[in-house]
Scaffold this active site. Structure first.
Site, short mmCIF file in Angstrom:
data_model
loop_
_atom_site.label_atom_id
_atom_site.label_comp_id
_atom_site.label_asym_id
_atom_site.label_seq_id
_atom_site.Cartn_x
_atom_site.Cartn_y
_atom_site.Cartn_z
N SER A 67 26.68 49.47 36.10
CA SER A 67 27.98 49.82 35.56
C SER A 67 28.80 50.74 36.47
CB SER A 67 27.76 50.44 34.18
OG SER A 67 28.96 50.70 33.55
N ARG A 508 26.06 67.22 29.35
CA ARG A 508 27.52 67.04 29.38
C ARG A 508 28.18 68.03 28.42
NH1 ARG A 508 28.04 63.04 32.79
NH2 ARG A 508 26.79 61.16 32.57
C1 16G Z 1 26.20 54.15 28.80
C2 16G Z 1 26.64 53.54 27.51
C3 16G Z 1 28.00 54.03 27.11
C4 16G Z 1 28.01 55.52 27.06
C5 16G Z 1 27.49 56.09 28.33
C6 16G Z 1 27.27 57.57 28.15
C7 16G Z 1 26.11 51.29 26.82
C8 16G Z 1 26.21 49.85 27.16
N1 16G Z 1 26.70 52.09 27.67
O1 16G Z 1 27.03 53.76 29.86
O2 16G Z 1 28.29 53.51 25.86
O3 16G Z 1 29.30 56.02 26.84
O4 16G Z 1 26.24 55.52 28.64
O5 16G Z 1 26.67 58.07 29.29
O6 16G Z 1 25.53 51.69 25.83
P1 16G Z 1 26.00 59.47 29.26
O7 16G Z 1 24.92 59.45 28.21
O8 16G Z 1 25.51 59.67 30.63
O9 16G Z 1 27.09 60.44 28.89
MG MG Z 2 30.07 49.39 32.26
#
Ligand code: 16G
Ligand code: MG
Length: 542
Positions: A67, A508
């Site tokens: 991603s 975060r």
């Molecule tokens: C991932 C999640 C997204 C979320 C992000 C948070 C999926 C497909 N993607 O990219 O929804 O906003 O993680 O990232 O579930 P973090 O936990 O590093 O803040």
């Molecule tokens: Mg993505």
């Protein structure tokens, strides 16, 4: 299957040896780490996808992508039969299989087969695709060998966006009722709906856009989209992968977090611009006003635009379906106020991660869900789809009501209901703006975002942070929540929360307040408290 297991073991000890001892977790978005550390994981996930396919007696998807992560990272996630995320009980199965030693594979596979009651004679089929990362092609071949060794059939779709792969999986498992499982099938479905409803040149709406494709797969796919709609919408592609690095100073995550335009886009006042992320399942819009001030239209703004539009269409159709919106703690406070008080649409708040939003949205007849970062879609229950379809033929309704119901029915085809989809979401936004005759500024006027700031704090062990109330409060370490509450109480419209990241080894911090300066200050103060109470490392935020 025993023969297959022997072959899997042989390959695991020769070609796909585990070369390091780092533990990796199947997290919110599958496995994600450095691409070079993933070869054995991909081979094993090929095997696991075959087992999952046998359990579900359906085609399973596997997407290779990391991603919005940097180009050297990669990742893999499994897609369940209706195009949804892998069921959570299988996440731990995946984690275990990915991390065990090469010697323990046979025993582990036999355990899975027994525990899940797998019929070894059941045929298996796997759909897979990859993003444009340099490591993706090699990882795809490791995956393919895992599938083949386990005796599964497969179709390799090559380069797709994540939501396209989800779409393909749903198509094949619904006997193509959802659409044709091909790139053409995808574009035909979306663009036919778009073409039916789109209103070119209505009032302030201008049919032109600039897209930052994050130097990723979104660029390749948008070129295909353009072939279908070039007579309707003029699209200029930037960061199309021809020179820059994936997600480097560009893409939806960069724009959302930095709150500034990406490299490669020279914003002209009034022009609608938008950014995808690296696998094109997120989207954010932005524009510069006449004073050249940057304005972001993030997932919250998209959600409110979409919910307002659907609500109007429903009422114009004389329908009373239960429409709701799902957000996370990152949703701007102003958006939640607007949805609740102005739109009068019920709002639910859930923890971060698509699967949480998706599951909650299923509880509504029409569930709109968006993360502020731009990932989201709309889910229509079978009941809603049937009710809308009946309304298009209901002679007790006025012709205008039937027409609105037809419009709503067509909108369903424009939406990728499996998961957030940058291309589909973009077409939906463009359709709504064209129908309202709005430019970006009119869209932005719905409400004014509270200034907000996100920070990362590096700590020794991020799991010491525990949260509750959809991540809006912490329960550990002791004293942290009280300290945050005290800081927040010193700010007008102050709000802040902290959570351990699911994708990076950081904590975060989010803060919002009445002014830019105050939001930045509150974020730094909360970050410093996290640093002090949760074992901060490196630079302290204050
Ligand atoms: C991932 C999640 C997204 C979320 C992000 C948070 C999926 C497909 N993607 O990219 O929804 O906003 O993680 O990232 O579930 P973090 O936990 O590093 O803040
Ligand atoms: Mg993505």
């Amino acid at each position: 299957m025993q023969k297959n297991i022997q072959l899997i073991c042989t390959l695991s000890k020769s070609k796909f040896k585990k070369k390091h001892s780092k533990v990796i977790q199947y997290g919110t978005a599958g496995f994600r780490t450095k691409g070079e550390d993933l070869e054995h994981v991909l081979f094993r996930m090929g095997v696991l996808a075959v087992l999952r396919s046998k359990v579900k007696k359906a085609t399973i998807g596997v997407m290779i992508t990391a991603s919005h992560n940097p180009e050297e990272d990669n990742g893999v996630k499994l897609v369940d039969p209706m195009g949804e995320m892998l069921e959570s009980s299988w996440e731990s199965i995946a984690t275990k299989l990915a991390n065990i030693n090469d010697d323990d594979i046979a025993a582990e596979l036999n355990t899975i087969i027994q525990q899940e009651n797998i019929d070894e004679n059941q045929p298996a089929n796997v759909f897979f695709a990859r993003d444009t990362r340099p490591s993706s092609e090699h990882l795809a071949s490791a995956l393919q060998e895992g599938i083949t060794a386990a005796g599964g059939n497969f179709q390799n779709f090559g380069l797709l966006t994540t939501p396209q792969l989800h779409y393909m999986v749903r198509c094949i498992n619904t006997n193509n009722n959802y659409g044709q499982p091909t790139e053409d099938g995808y574009y035909n479905k979306l663009t036919a709906a778009f073409r039916t409803l789109y209103k070119q040149g209505n009032k302030n709406y201008k049919a032109s856009l600039v897209i930052d494709a994050a130097n990723g797969i979104g660029a390749i796919q948008t070129k295909l989209l353009i072939l279908h709609i070039k007579d309707l919408l003029h699209i200029e592609l930037r960061n199309d992968g021809s020179s820059g690095r994936l997600n480097h100073e560009c893409g939806a995550d960069y724009v959302k977090v930095q709150q500034k335009p990406p490299a490669g886009i020279d914003m002209k006042p009034g022009t609608r611009c938008l950014s995808y992320d690296g696998d094109a399942d997120r989207i954010v819009y932005y524009y510069a006003d006449k004073d050249n001030t940057f304005h972001l239209l993030d997932g919250d703004k998209i959600a409110t635009l979409v919910a307002g539009y659907l609500k109007n269409l429903m009422s114009d159709s004389g329908l009373t379906l239960n429409l709701g919106l799902v957000q996370t703690a990152y949703a701007n406070g102003s958006s939640t106020d607007y949805i609740t008080n102005k739109l009068q649409v019920p709002v639910a708040c859930v923890p971060t991660g698509v699967k949480h939003l998706h599951h909650r949205a299923l509880e509504f007849d029409i569930g709109v869900y968006f993360e502020a970062n731009g990932h989201g879609t709309v889910l229509f229950s079978d009941k809603a789809t049937q009710t809308i379809s009946n309304a298009t033929k209901d002679t007790s309704k006025t012709e205008a009501q039937r027409k609105s119901a037809s419009c709503l029915l067509t909108v369903i085809d424009l939406i990728n209901q499996t998961v957030g989809d940058a291309i589909s979401d973009m077409l939906l936004v463009e359709l709504i703006l064209s129908t309202q005759g709005w430019d970006a500024e009119q869209w932005n006027q719905a409400y004014i975002d509270l200034p907000n700031r996100q920070l990362k704090v590096k700590v020794k062990d991020r799991s010491v942070i525990q949260t509750t109330d959809a991540e809006r409060k912490t329960t550990a370490p002791a004293g942290l929540q009280e300290a945050i509450d005290k800081l927040v109480s010193g700010y007008l419209k102050g709000r802040s929360f902290v959570r351990p990241s699911g994708t990076e080894d950081v904590v975060r911090v989010y803060a919002e307040a009445d002014t830019r300066v105050n939001a930045d200050k509150l974020a730094a103060e909360v970050g410093a408290v996290v640093y002090d109470l949760a074992g901060g490392q490196g630079e302290r935020p204050l």
